[in-house]
Design a protein around this motif. Sequence first.
Motif, PDB file in Angstrom:
ATOM      1  N   ASN A 312      65.084  20.101 -57.862  1.00 58.18           N
ATOM      2  CA  ASN A 312      64.165  19.318 -57.133  1.00 58.18           C
ATOM      3  C   ASN A 312      63.008  18.551 -58.252  1.00 58.18           C
ATOM      4  OD1 ASN A 312      61.791  18.126 -55.633  1.00 58.18           O
ATOM      5  ND2 ASN A 312      62.218  19.995 -54.081  1.00 58.18           N
ATOM      6  N   GLN A 314      61.262  15.818 -57.705  1.00 56.78           N
ATOM      7  CA  GLN A 314      59.958  15.553 -57.491  1.00 56.78           C
ATOM      8  C   GLN A 314      58.998  16.596 -57.367  1.00 56.78           C
ATOM      9  OE1 GLN A 314      60.041  12.258 -56.520  1.00 56.78           O
ATOM     10  NE2 GLN A 314      57.591  12.732 -56.558  1.00 56.78           N
ATOM     11  N   ASN A 315      59.422  17.766 -57.298  1.00 53.64           N
ATOM     12  CA  ASN A 315      58.639  19.080 -57.258  1.00 53.64           C
ATOM     13  C   ASN A 315      58.240  19.266 -58.630  1.00 53.64           C
ATOM     14  OD1 ASN A 315      58.705  22.162 -58.319  1.00 53.64           O
ATOM     15  ND2 ASN A 315      58.459  22.182 -55.826  1.00 53.64           N
ATOM     16  N   ARG A 319      54.210  19.191 -59.356  1.00 55.74           N
ATOM     17  CA  ARG A 319      53.673  20.678 -59.382  1.00 55.74           C
ATOM     18  C   ARG A 319      53.655  20.982 -60.717  1.00 55.74           C
ATOM     19  NH1 ARG A 319      56.057  23.765 -54.225  1.00 55.74           N
ATOM     20  NH2 ARG A 319      55.211  22.226 -52.470  1.00 55.74           N
TER      21      ARG A 319
END
Length: 528
Positions: A312, A314-315, A319
């Motif tokens: 992931n 984008q994570n 984050r």
Amino acid sequence: MRLSRRALGAAAVSSALATQAVAQSQSERSLTIATGGSITAIDPHFFNATPNSALAVHIFEALVQRTPDVKFVPGLATSWRVIEPTLWEFKLRENVKWHDGRPFTAEDVAFTYARAPDVPNSPGGFGGYLRSIKRVEIVDPLTVRLHTHAPNPILSTDLASIFIVAKHAAEGATTEDYNSGKAAIGTGPYKLVSYQPNNRTELVRNDDYWGEREPWARVSYRFIASPAARSAALLSGDVDMIDQVASSDLARFRREPRTSVHETVGLRCVYLMADFSRDGNLPFVTDNNGQPLPQNPFKDVRVRQALTSIINRQNIAERVMEGQATATNQWLPPGVFSHTPDVAVPVPNVEHSRRLLAEAGYPNGFKLVLHTPNDRFPNDSRIAQAVAQFWTRIGVQTQVEAVPWANFSARSNRQDYAMRLNSWGSVTGEASFMISNVMMTYDREKRTGASNAGRFSSAELDQLTNAAASNVDNAARERGLQDLVRWVAREVPVMPLIQLNHTWATRRGLTYTARMDERTVAMNVRPA
């Protein structure tokens, strides 16, 4: 009240002395920089890594200079032209002196281009930039002609990464001779005073420099691995500037009246690369019972596709990097030559990745150690931990081992690792640069794959890259390079993850021209 002539004269002398004292004080100003990138050598040809090159550019220069926004302008060469498709001519700058006073000539250029690709024990050299050069012809002391094997439309761009060394100082010299200062004779705006590995490098201004006089009489270039320690050093006044600002500190530095933040979108891509040098019994990879696997799982494209598609990105960007990166599945940002809009970021799908693993013969997954540096770029080991969590979800039980960059780079380039997290800055601004250095077949004679630590090899990729890179038609070359980006997304020799933003912080009263190539250099620091 009227002043006597004597009083006026005394006042004038006093004012002149004060002005002189201020000027002298300004001319003796020093600058202290704290960098998070470990510098492994002063030798400018030892290791093609940004921390090394960022320091080297203070001491040495290339024929072509790279600006902060990645444009290419005259350096030690004042002009260049293409005489024939495989013949370039460079006119060298007059009246340039080496730090020891001897003149810079074409002999130094020819010597450099012979030396740079073959430095002993290099963990990743500069051969990729010079692979198109067949021979160097010295026309006269200030003219060189470069004969190439095939047309290379970006030869001048490539040469911006090759620092010229003094033939008289470098003949027979080792990398250690540069580290000691014996061979570290450049033409740049600063001279080397001392180098302490993993600590600091001291520089003094070259007052005989051919270019603009630098405002800093002395520069102390310190290595501080910990982002928190770098931030603390800036806030305490121990240093004037830091790079690789921790994402968690950015908001604070923006609010803090004593500091300024300088940032830009970068050209560095964080990626994963497996080991392809072995067919079986891969170190740091076992079955779920801890036994060696009979075959190298990463040689099956389905395994590589399963691993890349479950991450992931984008994570990680949002984050782990706290917004200081962009999710990607290629290695150049939008707007840059050969970026490929239809190569999208994968949408993680657990069932899809598990099915690919099962088709490849690993329905229950396997165990893996992922190696990463812990002091090379922001949050490097945290990114690796996030990747490990994604892989563990599909049955590839992954542990992370984080080591200092100096150790990591040497071991990675000896093929000690089964899977590594690394990064690459595409400073030429087109896709062929990372392909030719990181993905093309490792070949010392052809000068390809110099940083191909995983030893991936594909005759098809090699052929397609050579064809695209030698195309002098810009539109056709870009189409060919975009086809290669699609090939990489499909065959997965590497797994691009994120594109980094680059940040610096300075004490109030200083400005820094943020560089897309992420180099941290005193020449871009100026009093506000």
